[in-house]
Write a protein that holds these residues in place. Structure first.
Motif, PDB file in Angstrom:
ATOM      1  N   GLY A   1     -45.115 -77.807 -20.180  1.00  0.00           N
ATOM      2  CA  GLY A   1     -44.748 -78.962 -20.994  1.00  0.00           C
ATOM      3  C   GLY A   1     -45.846 -80.003 -21.066  1.00  0.00           C
ATOM      4  O   GLY A   1     -46.091 -80.584 -22.115  1.00  0.00           O
ATOM      5  N   GLY A   2     -46.516 -80.233 -19.939  1.00  0.00           N
ATOM      6  CA  GLY A   2     -47.565 -81.244 -19.929  1.00  0.00           C
ATOM      7  C   GLY A   2     -47.449 -82.102 -18.688  1.00  0.00           C
ATOM      8  O   GLY A   2     -46.530 -82.916 -18.578  1.00  0.00           O
ATOM      9  N   ILE A   3     -48.394 -81.902 -17.767  1.00  0.00           N
ATOM     10  CA  ILE A   3     -48.331 -82.620 -16.491  1.00  0.00           C
ATOM     11  C   ILE A   3     -48.776 -84.061 -16.674  1.00  0.00           C
ATOM     12  O   ILE A   3     -49.633 -84.353 -17.513  1.00  0.00           O
ATOM     13  CB  ILE A   3     -49.176 -81.861 -15.442  1.00  0.00           C
ATOM     14  N   GLY A   4     -48.145 -84.954 -15.937  1.00  0.00           N
ATOM     15  CA  GLY A   4     -48.555 -86.349 -15.994  1.00  0.00           C
ATOM     16  C   GLY A   4     -47.934 -87.127 -17.149  1.00  0.00           C
ATOM     17  O   GLY A   4     -48.432 -88.188 -17.521  1.00  0.00           O
ATOM     18  N   THR A   5     -46.875 -86.592 -17.746  1.00  0.00           N
ATOM     19  CA  THR A   5     -46.135 -87.338 -18.761  1.00  0.00           C
ATOM     20  C   THR A   5     -44.644 -87.150 -18.471  1.00  0.00           C
ATOM     21  O   THR A   5     -44.253 -86.196 -17.815  1.00  0.00           O
ATOM     22  CB  THR A   5     -46.404 -86.794 -20.183  1.00  0.00           C
ATOM     23  N   ILE A   6     -43.838 -88.088 -18.963  1.00  0.00           N
ATOM     24  CA  ILE A   6     -42.390 -87.938 -18.788  1.00  0.00           C
ATOM     25  C   ILE A   6     -41.852 -86.945 -19.807  1.00  0.00           C
ATOM     26  O   ILE A   6     -40.902 -86.207 -19.549  1.00  0.00           O
ATOM     27  CB  ILE A   6     -41.696 -89.311 -18.921  1.00  0.00           C
ATOM     28  N   GLU A   7     -42.493 -86.900 -20.996  1.00  0.00           N
ATOM     29  CA  GLU A   7     -42.024 -86.002 -22.054  1.00  0.00           C
ATOM     30  C   GLU A   7     -42.294 -84.549 -21.691  1.00  0.00           C
ATOM     31  O   GLU A   7     -41.523 -83.657 -22.052  1.00  0.00           O
ATOM     32  CB  GLU A   7     -42.729 -86.329 -23.379  1.00  0.00           C
TER      33      GLU A   7
ATOM     34  N   LEU B   1     -55.840 -73.505 -18.385  1.00  0.00           N
ATOM     35  CA  LEU B   1     -57.249 -73.293 -18.729  1.00  0.00           C
ATOM     36  C   LEU B   1     -57.606 -73.915 -20.078  1.00  0.00           C
ATOM     37  O   LEU B   1     -58.668 -74.506 -20.222  1.00  0.00           O
ATOM     38  CB  LEU B   1     -57.557 -71.785 -18.787  1.00  0.00           C
ATOM     39  N   PHE B   2     -56.733 -73.749 -21.070  1.00  0.00           N
ATOM     40  CA  PHE B   2     -57.145 -74.096 -22.428  1.00  0.00           C
ATOM     41  C   PHE B   2     -56.470 -75.346 -22.981  1.00  0.00           C
ATOM     42  O   PHE B   2     -56.963 -75.930 -23.934  1.00  0.00           O
ATOM     43  CB  PHE B   2     -56.907 -72.910 -23.359  1.00  0.00           C
ATOM     44  N   ALA B   3     -55.331 -75.744 -22.414  1.00  0.00           N
ATOM     45  CA  ALA B   3     -54.682 -76.971 -22.879  1.00  0.00           C
ATOM     46  C   ALA B   3     -54.087 -77.672 -21.668  1.00  0.00           C
ATOM     47  O   ALA B   3     -52.866 -77.736 -21.514  1.00  0.00           O
ATOM     48  CB  ALA B   3     -53.598 -76.657 -23.902  1.00  0.00           C
ATOM     49  N   PRO B   4     -54.965 -78.171 -20.767  1.00  0.00           N
ATOM     50  CA  PRO B   4     -54.463 -78.655 -19.478  1.00  0.00           C
ATOM     51  C   PRO B   4     -53.449 -79.789 -19.584  1.00  0.00           C
ATOM     52  O   PRO B   4     -52.786 -80.098 -18.604  1.00  0.00           O
ATOM     53  CB  PRO B   4     -55.728 -79.112 -18.750  1.00  0.00           C
ATOM     54  N   ARG B   5     -53.319 -80.385 -20.759  1.00  0.00           N
ATOM     55  CA  ARG B   5     -52.307 -81.439 -20.891  1.00  0.00           C
ATOM     56  C   ARG B   5     -50.987 -80.898 -21.422  1.00  0.00           C
ATOM     57  O   ARG B   5     -50.076 -81.662 -21.698  1.00  0.00           O
ATOM     58  CB  ARG B   5     -52.845 -82.584 -21.742  1.00  0.00           C
ATOM     59  N   GLY B   6     -50.904 -79.574 -21.552  1.00  0.00           N
ATOM     60  CA  GLY B   6     -49.627 -78.951 -21.884  1.00  0.00           C
ATOM     61  C   GLY B   6     -49.243 -79.096 -23.348  1.00  0.00           C
ATOM     62  O   GLY B   6     -50.000 -79.630 -24.166  1.00  0.00           O
ATOM     63  N   LEU B   7     -48.041 -78.600 -23.674  1.00  0.00           N
ATOM     64  CA  LEU B   7     -47.603 -78.629 -25.068  1.00  0.00           C
ATOM     65  C   LEU B   7     -47.447 -80.057 -25.561  1.00  0.00           C
ATOM     66  O   LEU B   7     -47.823 -80.387 -26.683  1.00  0.00           O
ATOM     67  CB  LEU B   7     -46.271 -77.879 -25.205  1.00  0.00           C
TER      68      LEU B   7
ATOM     69  N   SER C   1     -49.054 -85.242 -28.508  1.00  0.00           N
ATOM     70  CA  SER C   1     -49.380 -86.674 -28.413  1.00  0.00           C
ATOM     71  C   SER C   1     -50.881 -86.900 -28.539  1.00  0.00           C
ATOM     72  O   SER C   1     -51.319 -87.952 -28.963  1.00  0.00           O
ATOM     73  CB  SER C   1     -48.852 -87.258 -27.110  1.00  0.00           C
ATOM     74  N   GLY C   2     -51.684 -85.870 -28.163  1.00  0.00           N
ATOM     75  CA  GLY C   2     -53.136 -86.012 -28.288  1.00  0.00           C
ATOM     76  C   GLY C   2     -53.545 -86.190 -29.745  1.00  0.00           C
ATOM     77  O   GLY C   2     -54.479 -86.916 -30.068  1.00  0.00           O
ATOM     78  N   ARG C   3     -52.831 -85.500 -30.660  1.00  0.00           N
ATOM     79  CA  ARG C   3     -53.160 -85.595 -32.089  1.00  0.00           C
ATOM     80  C   ARG C   3     -52.662 -86.907 -32.673  1.00  0.00           C
ATOM     81  O   ARG C   3     -53.324 -87.519 -33.500  1.00  0.00           O
ATOM     82  CB  ARG C   3     -52.484 -84.442 -32.841  1.00  0.00           C
ATOM     83  N   THR C   4     -51.445 -87.303 -32.256  1.00  0.00           N
ATOM     84  CA  THR C   4     -50.782 -88.408 -32.960  1.00  0.00           C
ATOM     85  C   THR C   4     -50.764 -89.704 -32.174  1.00  0.00           C
ATOM     86  O   THR C   4     -50.525 -90.757 -32.745  1.00  0.00           O
ATOM     87  CB  THR C   4     -49.319 -88.030 -33.238  1.00  0.00           C
ATOM     88  N   GLY C   5     -50.985 -89.643 -30.857  1.00  0.00           N
ATOM     89  CA  GLY C   5     -50.888 -90.851 -30.039  1.00  0.00           C
ATOM     90  C   GLY C   5     -49.459 -91.309 -29.844  1.00  0.00           C
ATOM     91  O   GLY C   5     -49.191 -92.362 -29.284  1.00  0.00           O
TER      92      GLY C   5
ATOM     93  N   PRO D   1     -56.268 -78.141 -11.435  1.00  0.00           N
ATOM     94  CA  PRO D   1     -56.402 -76.869 -12.154  1.00  0.00           C
ATOM     95  C   PRO D   1     -56.588 -75.640 -11.247  1.00  0.00           C
ATOM     96  O   PRO D   1     -55.848 -74.670 -11.425  1.00  0.00           O
ATOM     97  CB  PRO D   1     -57.605 -77.107 -13.069  1.00  0.00           C
ATOM     98  N   PRO D   2     -57.531 -75.642 -10.276  1.00  0.00           N
ATOM     99  CA  PRO D   2     -57.666 -74.419  -9.470  1.00  0.00           C
ATOM    100  C   PRO D   2     -56.392 -74.076  -8.709  1.00  0.00           C
ATOM    101  O   PRO D   2     -56.020 -72.906  -8.609  1.00  0.00           O
ATOM    102  CB  PRO D   2     -58.812 -74.730  -8.504  1.00  0.00           C
ATOM    103  N   LEU D   3     -55.694 -75.097  -8.213  1.00  0.00           N
ATOM    104  CA  LEU D   3     -54.453 -74.842  -7.469  1.00  0.00           C
ATOM    105  C   LEU D   3     -53.406 -74.203  -8.359  1.00  0.00           C
ATOM    106  O   LEU D   3     -52.792 -73.201  -8.007  1.00  0.00           O
ATOM    107  CB  LEU D   3     -53.892 -76.171  -6.951  1.00  0.00           C
ATOM    108  N   LEU D   4     -53.215 -74.793  -9.543  1.00  0.00           N
ATOM    109  CA  LEU D   4     -52.137 -74.312 -10.404  1.00  0.00           C
ATOM    110  C   LEU D   4     -52.480 -72.960 -11.008  1.00  0.00           C
ATOM    111  O   LEU D   4     -51.608 -72.102 -11.157  1.00  0.00           O
ATOM    112  CB  LEU D   4     -51.832 -75.342 -11.491  1.00  0.00           C
ATOM    113  N   VAL D   5     -53.767 -72.732 -11.327  1.00  0.00           N
ATOM    114  CA  VAL D   5     -54.156 -71.432 -11.880  1.00  0.00           C
ATOM    115  C   VAL D   5     -53.980 -70.333 -10.831  1.00  0.00           C
ATOM    116  O   VAL D   5     -53.425 -69.271 -11.114  1.00  0.00           O
ATOM    117  CB  VAL D   5     -55.607 -71.475 -12.411  1.00  0.00           C
ATOM    118  N   THR D   6     -54.411 -70.587  -9.584  1.00  0.00           N
ATOM    119  CA  THR D   6     -54.263 -69.534  -8.572  1.00  0.00           C
ATOM    120  C   THR D   6     -52.799 -69.355  -8.183  1.00  0.00           C
ATOM    121  O   THR D   6     -52.385 -68.249  -7.841  1.00  0.00           O
ATOM    122  CB  THR D   6     -55.112 -69.811  -7.308  1.00  0.00           C
ATOM    123  N   PHE D   7     -52.013 -70.428  -8.294  1.00  0.00           N
ATOM    124  CA  PHE D   7     -50.580 -70.270  -8.036  1.00  0.00           C
ATOM    125  C   PHE D   7     -49.954 -69.365  -9.097  1.00  0.00           C
ATOM    126  O   PHE D   7     -49.172 -68.458  -8.779  1.00  0.00           O
ATOM    127  CB  PHE D   7     -49.883 -71.636  -8.011  1.00  0.00           C
ATOM    128  N   GLY D   8     -50.336 -69.591 -10.351  1.00  0.00           N
ATOM    129  CA  GLY D   8     -49.860 -68.724 -11.438  1.00  0.00           C
ATOM    130  C   GLY D   8     -50.293 -67.287 -11.215  1.00  0.00           C
ATOM    131  O   GLY D   8     -49.517 -66.346 -11.384  1.00  0.00           O
TER     132      GLY D   8
END
Lengths: 348, 287
Positions: free
Chosen positions: A274-280, A316-322, A327-331, B93-100
């Protein structure tokens, strides 16, 4: 130089109104929804509660824990021990859950706060294992095989009689309704509470610690104390959720109550997707998680593989989640906690 | 006398835990990250050896010689393709990736091999033993312990006596300066993870020959390994060996009191040491 700091966004009141409508609909659901729908939503609400608390811990506090199952388990055993040993009503037993989680959090903090980062993560896992093995030795609540909530404790659950009379449901269904309302109340209180916390100075302090620990310390923040507070709050929250989950379940065992997969792995995937570090983020995450589970649960281990791979790819590719993609696009934010600085007039 | 026997068996068991931990300790020493999938990678290596032994009818030792380079490649690729993307200031990131990864490996093994417990057959070696005075020692535990010492010695030599070891230490101390000297930290990390996987494969051989294993036992091995690393002091290879022995002795002594207390007493020993010596028994750098 004149400036103001603004947290809200235009349209915040629309979001607040929508949230209120959603909560009212959910609260009224037992009068028109099916029992299986309520059981599904119970699962979603409790998982979302656990996800919000893990997110508070890892996403805001920077404390990656793999041991939240310890507090779920402590909460579960809190309700069962209270009912079996002392005859306490299961709903009141949730207070025992909270206390059990609080005590374990304070004791375990002595150990795990000696470790940093990755070592903190495995340290929390070790203490959770110690808790699981210790509870398996507690013969009065079933030892290693576990135990059931006594019939009379379930029957006497506060509010069940009233629900039976008002809705005309059978006793078992009425108990589900009580659990459902408690889960709804818990998740609303959790999201509301965390939102409130984040908009207060605490939220600012956590953001400062995350963005620049040195600067935060030199501004007088006591990082250790704030992190301990976050750890304890998340523990108590997970404890109450655990008590509720197993009260509804009616059966507890050390392996199910202290399951790292059920109460920590799933929760981590919900937050990461979903996206770490946000309530949404956890809200989006729990919806995706529930849909995936409905579609793939029959596939057994394939399901967990897909979930794990999805988690890895997102990290790896979208560490801020869905939610981060949105929110990254729209703020846009449903729960605005970012503080924006507006400089209104410069003197130079 | 029975207590002496218990402690000796515990020390030998500690050799196995030290083998689990050596790879973790090596990787931590260089990259400062913990691979949460370490235990599952050990179990994966055990299945690889099992397949080689049963499908090709090889002896376990030959199977190890084939499996080790394969696992090196797995570790190297894993680091190059996945984990190097997560290296940085942020520990999340390394923690969560290796956990996955841990969850993925466990369930892939469940899918491929089902949940039955397996064992790598070692013939007469499994039950062979010899006597030292009044104490009977199994050949297999003695072999495990000797291997743990040899592996630690070998890693120590690589670390402090070779060009590769110098590159390891330089990258660990200061990746930016090391890269000015023509070292690519990413490649060094990949070699380190590959080497860690070779050690994990050796650990897997003994894991599989000494006891039954199934796809879900990885996380418990990770925890033992982690405890050994912390008890020994992070980044100290000999310390890790001692840490493994502490866990092993605590477990056999606990089991001698009550069989149900075996695992619990290992964990409790770890917590006690964490309380009195938070930096471990032999902290690297002596700070």
């Amino acid at each position: 130089m004149r400036y103001r700091v603004q947290t809200g966004q235009g349209g915040s009141w629309i979001v607040a109104l929508a949230a209120l409508v959603i909560v009212v609909v959910f609260a009224a659901l037992p009068f028109f929804g099916s029992r299986s729908l309520m059981q599904d939503l119970f699962f979603v609400f409790t998982m979302l509660t656990l996800a919000q608390f893990w997110n508070l811990l890892a996403g805001y506090g920077g404390l990656v824990s793999v041991g939240q199952q310890m507090f779920v388990g402590a909460g579960a055993y809190g309700v069962f021990a209270a009912a079996i040993l002392w005859g306490i009503n299961p709903v009141a037993g949730l207070a025992v859950s909270a206390v059990a989680a609080l005590v374990l959090a304070l004791v375990s903090a002595v150990f795990v706060f000696r470790l940093n980062d990755a070592y903190f993560a495995i340290g929390t896992w070790v203490v959770a294992e110690v808790a699981r093995l210790s509870f398996a030795q507690w013969k009065a609540v079933g030892g290693g095989t576990g135990t059931s909530l006594p019939r009379e404790a379930r029957r006497n659950m506060w509010g069940a009689d009233w629900v039976e009379q008002v809705t005309g449901l059978r006793a078992a269904a009425a108990m589900d309704v009580v659990s459902y309302w408690l889960a709804l109340a818990l998740v609303v209180a959790t999201i509301g509470g965390i939102y409130w916390l984040m908009r207060r100075k605490t939220g600012l302090a956590l953001a400062a610690m995350r963005d620049n620990p040195q600067a935060a310390a030199s501004a007088g923040l006591n990082a250790g104390r704030i992190k301990l507070a976050v750890y304890v709050i998340s523990a108590v929250g997970a404890g109450i959720a655990g008590g509720l989950i197993f009260m509804q379940n009616g059966r507890v065992s050390p392996d199910s109550a202290f399951s790292v997969i059920d109460w920590t792995a799933y929760v981590i995937f919900i937050v990461v997707i979903g996206g770490i570090g946000t309530i949404e983020g956890p809200i989006i995450g729990v919806i995706v998680f529930f849909l995936l589970q409905s579609l793939l649960a029959d596939l057994g281990s394939w399901y967990l593989m897909v979930l794990g791979l999805l988690g890895i790819l997102i990290m790896l590719f979208a560490p801020r989640g869905l939610w981060g993609l949105i929110s990254g696009r729209t703020g846009f934010a449903l729960f605005p906690i970012q503080r924006r600085l507006f400089i209104e007039e410069r003197e130079d | 006398m029975i207590w002496v026997d218990t402690v000796v068996q515990g020390i030998l068991l500690g050799g196995l835990y030290a083998l689990f931990a050596a790879g973790l300790s090596l990787v931590f020493g260089i990259m400062r990250v913990v691979n949460l999938a370490h235990g599952d990678l050990i179990v994966m290596a055990a299945y690889l050896i099992l397949v080689l032994v049963t499908a090709l009818n090889l002896s376990p030792l030959i199977a190890l010689l084939l499996a080790a380079p394969l696992m090196f490649a797995v570790g190297w690729l894993l680091q190059q393709l996945v984990l190097n993307r997560t290296v940085g200031e942020d520990v999340l990131p390394p923690l969560l990736v290796t956990f996955g990864l841990s969850v993925v490996i466990q369930n892939a093994l469940l899918e491929g091999f089902n949940a039955d417990s397996r064992r790598i057959g070692a013939g007469s070696l499994e039950i062979a033993s010899f006597s030292v005075g009044p104490i009977t020692i199994g050949v297999m535990p003695a072999l495990t312990f000797a291997t743990a010492i040899l592996v630690t010695l070998a890693l120590q030599l690589i670390f402090y006596r070779t060009a590769l070891g110098r590159a390891f230490r330089a990258t660990s101390d200061d990746p930016d300066t090391a890269s000015l000297m023509g070292i690519r930290p990413g490649n060094i990390f990949a070699v380190a993870t590959g080497l860690g996987m070779v050690v994990a494969t050796i650990a897997a051989l003994y894991l599989g020959m000494r006891a039954n294993f199934d796809p879900t036992i990885g996380p418990a091995r990770l925890i033992y390994a982690f405890e050994a690393v912390i008890i020994g002091g992070m980044g100290s290879l000999w310390g890790t060996l001692i840490g493994g022995i502490v866990i092993g002795v605590a477990q056999t002594v606990g089991a001698a009191i009550d069989p149900e207390w075996q695992i619990l007493s290992g964990h409790l020993a770890f917590l006690v040491i964490l309380l009195v010596r938070p930096r471990g028994l032999f902290p690297a750098g002596g700070r």
